[in-house]
Every structure is written in structure tokens, then in C-alpha cells.
Write a protein that holds these residues in place. Structure first.
Motif, PDB file in Angstrom:
ATOM      1  N   LYS A 173       5.111  10.576  -3.178  1.00  0.00           N
ATOM      2  CA  LYS A 173       6.255   9.852  -2.603  1.00  0.00           C
ATOM      3  C   LYS A 173       6.825   8.858  -3.618  1.00  0.00           C
ATOM      4  O   LYS A 173       8.036   8.741  -3.769  1.00  0.00           O
ATOM      5  CB  LYS A 173       5.814   9.118  -1.337  1.00  0.00           C
ATOM      6  CG  LYS A 173       6.947   8.568  -0.505  1.00  0.00           C
ATOM      7  CD  LYS A 173       6.455   7.843   0.737  1.00  0.00           C
ATOM      8  CE  LYS A 173       6.077   8.828   1.803  1.00  0.00           C
ATOM      9  NZ  LYS A 173       5.774   8.156   3.099  1.00  0.00           N
ATOM     10  N   GLU A 174       5.939   8.181  -4.337  1.00  0.00           N
ATOM     11  CA  GLU A 174       6.382   7.224  -5.350  1.00  0.00           C
ATOM     12  C   GLU A 174       7.166   7.940  -6.460  1.00  0.00           C
ATOM     13  O   GLU A 174       8.230   7.475  -6.880  1.00  0.00           O
ATOM     14  CB  GLU A 174       5.176   6.511  -5.960  1.00  0.00           C
ATOM     15  CG  GLU A 174       5.544   5.516  -7.037  1.00  0.00           C
ATOM     16  CD  GLU A 174       4.343   4.923  -7.740  1.00  0.00           C
ATOM     17  OE1 GLU A 174       4.558   4.073  -8.618  1.00  0.00           O
ATOM     18  OE2 GLU A 174       3.193   5.313  -7.443  1.00  0.00           O
ATOM     19  N   MET A 175       6.655   9.063  -6.921  1.00  0.00           N
ATOM     20  CA  MET A 175       7.327   9.815  -7.983  1.00  0.00           C
ATOM     21  C   MET A 175       8.685  10.338  -7.515  1.00  0.00           C
ATOM     22  O   MET A 175       9.660  10.298  -8.258  1.00  0.00           O
ATOM     23  CB  MET A 175       6.467  10.984  -8.456  1.00  0.00           C
ATOM     24  CG  MET A 175       5.233  10.583  -9.224  1.00  0.00           C
ATOM     25  SD  MET A 175       5.654   9.816 -10.797  1.00  0.00           S
ATOM     26  CE  MET A 175       5.078   8.158 -10.541  1.00  0.00           C
TER      27      MET A 175
ATOM     28  N   ARG B 132      14.243   3.040  -4.297  1.00  0.00           N
ATOM     29  CA  ARG B 132      13.212   2.003  -4.431  1.00  0.00           C
ATOM     30  C   ARG B 132      12.377   1.846  -3.165  1.00  0.00           C
ATOM     31  O   ARG B 132      11.195   1.519  -3.241  1.00  0.00           O
ATOM     32  CB  ARG B 132      13.856   0.675  -4.812  1.00  0.00           C
ATOM     33  CG  ARG B 132      14.499   0.739  -6.174  1.00  0.00           C
ATOM     34  CD  ARG B 132      15.132  -0.566  -6.555  1.00  0.00           C
ATOM     35  NE  ARG B 132      14.741  -0.811  -7.930  1.00  0.00           N
ATOM     36  CZ  ARG B 132      14.520  -1.997  -8.431  1.00  0.00           C
ATOM     37  NH1 ARG B 132      14.659  -3.070  -7.698  1.00  0.00           N
ATOM     38  NH2 ARG B 132      14.168  -2.138  -9.694  1.00  0.00           N
ATOM     39  N   THR B 133      12.985   2.094  -2.019  1.00  0.00           N
ATOM     40  CA  THR B 133      12.247   1.999  -0.758  1.00  0.00           C
ATOM     41  C   THR B 133      11.149   3.064  -0.722  1.00  0.00           C
ATOM     42  O   THR B 133      10.009   2.784  -0.352  1.00  0.00           O
ATOM     43  CB  THR B 133      13.190   2.172   0.450  1.00  0.00           C
ATOM     44  OG1 THR B 133      14.200   1.165   0.385  1.00  0.00           O
ATOM     45  CG2 THR B 133      12.437   2.057   1.757  1.00  0.00           C
ATOM     46  N   GLN B 134      11.495   4.265  -1.117  1.00  0.00           N
ATOM     47  CA  GLN B 134      10.512   5.347  -1.122  1.00  0.00           C
ATOM     48  C   GLN B 134       9.408   5.067  -2.157  1.00  0.00           C
ATOM     49  O   GLN B 134       8.241   5.366  -1.910  1.00  0.00           O
ATOM     50  CB  GLN B 134      11.184   6.685  -1.407  1.00  0.00           C
ATOM     51  CG  GLN B 134      10.255   7.861  -1.158  1.00  0.00           C
ATOM     52  CD  GLN B 134      10.977   9.196  -1.208  1.00  0.00           C
ATOM     53  OE1 GLN B 134      12.033   9.313  -1.825  1.00  0.00           O
ATOM     54  NE2 GLN B 134      10.411  10.181  -0.552  1.00  0.00           N
ATOM     55  N   GLN B 135       9.775   4.490  -3.267  1.00  0.00           N
ATOM     56  CA  GLN B 135       8.777   4.116  -4.269  1.00  0.00           C
ATOM     57  C   GLN B 135       7.779   3.120  -3.671  1.00  0.00           C
ATOM     58  O   GLN B 135       6.564   3.270  -3.833  1.00  0.00           O
ATOM     59  CB  GLN B 135       9.431   3.463  -5.481  1.00  0.00           C
ATOM     60  CG  GLN B 135      10.109   4.416  -6.421  1.00  0.00           C
ATOM     61  CD  GLN B 135      10.769   3.672  -7.579  1.00  0.00           C
ATOM     62  OE1 GLN B 135      11.328   2.587  -7.408  1.00  0.00           O
ATOM     63  NE2 GLN B 135      10.714   4.267  -8.751  1.00  0.00           N
ATOM     64  N   ALA B 136       8.302   2.125  -2.995  1.00  0.00           N
ATOM     65  CA  ALA B 136       7.444   1.104  -2.386  1.00  0.00           C
ATOM     66  C   ALA B 136       6.555   1.703  -1.302  1.00  0.00           C
ATOM     67  O   ALA B 136       5.373   1.358  -1.194  1.00  0.00           O
ATOM     68  CB  ALA B 136       8.299  -0.019  -1.811  1.00  0.00           C
ATOM     69  N   GLU B 137       7.128   2.597  -0.489  1.00  0.00           N
ATOM     70  CA  GLU B 137       6.335   3.261   0.552  1.00  0.00           C
ATOM     71  C   GLU B 137       5.191   4.061  -0.078  1.00  0.00           C
ATOM     72  O   GLU B 137       4.072   4.073   0.440  1.00  0.00           O
ATOM     73  CB  GLU B 137       7.211   4.185   1.389  1.00  0.00           C
ATOM     74  CG  GLU B 137       8.154   3.454   2.324  1.00  0.00           C
ATOM     75  CD  GLU B 137       9.126   4.392   3.025  1.00  0.00           C
ATOM     76  OE1 GLU B 137       9.050   5.622   2.817  1.00  0.00           O
ATOM     77  OE2 GLU B 137       9.969   3.886   3.782  1.00  0.00           O
ATOM     78  N   GLY B 138       5.480   4.724  -1.192  1.00  0.00           N
ATOM     79  CA  GLY B 138       4.450   5.487  -1.892  1.00  0.00           C
ATOM     80  C   GLY B 138       3.331   4.602  -2.398  1.00  0.00           C
ATOM     81  O   GLY B 138       2.149   4.935  -2.279  1.00  0.00           O
ATOM     82  N   LYS B 139       3.690   3.462  -2.949  1.00  0.00           N
ATOM     83  CA  LYS B 139       2.680   2.525  -3.435  1.00  0.00           C
ATOM     84  C   LYS B 139       1.829   1.988  -2.292  1.00  0.00           C
ATOM     85  O   LYS B 139       0.612   1.841  -2.422  1.00  0.00           O
ATOM     86  CB  LYS B 139       3.336   1.383  -4.206  1.00  0.00           C
ATOM     87  CG  LYS B 139       3.861   1.817  -5.555  1.00  0.00           C
ATOM     88  CD  LYS B 139       4.493   0.669  -6.313  1.00  0.00           C
ATOM     89  CE  LYS B 139       5.017   1.153  -7.652  1.00  0.00           C
ATOM     90  NZ  LYS B 139       5.603   0.080  -8.449  1.00  0.00           N
ATOM     91  N   MET B 140       2.470   1.697  -1.167  1.00  0.00           N
ATOM     92  CA  MET B 140       1.733   1.214   0.007  1.00  0.00           C
ATOM     93  C   MET B 140       0.776   2.291   0.530  1.00  0.00           C
ATOM     94  O   MET B 140      -0.357   1.997   0.894  1.00  0.00           O
ATOM     95  CB  MET B 140       2.693   0.778   1.117  1.00  0.00           C
ATOM     96  CG  MET B 140       3.417  -0.503   0.829  1.00  0.00           C
ATOM     97  SD  MET B 140       2.308  -1.914   0.631  1.00  0.00           S
ATOM     98  CE  MET B 140       1.590  -1.990   2.245  1.00  0.00           C
ATOM     99  N   GLN B 141       1.224   3.533   0.545  1.00  0.00           N
ATOM    100  CA  GLN B 141       0.381   4.623   1.016  1.00  0.00           C
ATOM    101  C   GLN B 141      -0.826   4.799   0.083  1.00  0.00           C
ATOM    102  O   GLN B 141      -1.935   5.059   0.540  1.00  0.00           O
ATOM    103  CB  GLN B 141       1.177   5.917   1.121  1.00  0.00           C
ATOM    104  CG  GLN B 141       0.415   7.024   1.837  1.00  0.00           C
ATOM    105  CD  GLN B 141       1.302   8.195   2.193  1.00  0.00           C
ATOM    106  OE1 GLN B 141       2.458   8.274   1.775  1.00  0.00           O
ATOM    107  NE2 GLN B 141       0.773   9.103   2.975  1.00  0.00           N
TER     108      GLN B 141
END
Length: 69
Positions: free
Chosen positions: A17-19, A27-36
Motif C-alpha cells: 500500500k505504501e509503495m 500521501r494518504t495511502q502512503q501513511a495508511e501503508g506505514k500504519m498497517q
């Protein structure tokens, strides 16, 4: 499925998701990926801790002893 296995799956999904977010500029999807990924690491650590507790709470077997003696 063990907690640490679920944690690994969350980490993999989060990285994907981050990639995807990086490629699309989201940027929202990047942040969601990092949180996951962080949730995945927490689940993995929880699973390892649970395994250690289970290992330590098993009654040790002593060599040469029979039940009832």
C-alpha cells in the motif's frame, strides 16, 4: 493463523500500500501503508510473546521420572 503470521501479512500488505501510494503520489495511502506495517509489527511481537509464555508455562518433563512417583 498465529498472531505473528497475521502480523507478517499486515506488514506485507502495508508495504504494498505504501509503495502504491508513492507511485501514485497519494500521501494518504502512503501513511495508511506505514500504519498497517506498524500494526503488523505489533501483532508479530504479540505472537512471539504469546509463544514464549506458552513455552514457559508448559510443565517441564524430568528425565527418569514416571507419573505417580
Amino acid at each position: 493463523m498465529a498472531a505473528k503470521d497475521k502480523g507478517n501479512m499486515d506488514k506485507i500488505k502495508g508495504k504494498a500500500k505504501e509503495m502504491t501510494g508513492k507511485v501514485t503520489g497519494d500521501r494518504t495511502q502512503q501513511a495508511e501503508g506505514k500504519m498497517q506495517q506498524a500494526r503488523g509489527e505489533a501483532k508479530k511481537m504479540k505472537g512471539k510473546a504469546q509463544e514464549r509464555v506458552q513455552e514457559r508455562t508448559r510443565e517441564p518433563q524430568r528425565p527418569g521420572r514416571r507419573d505417580g512417583i
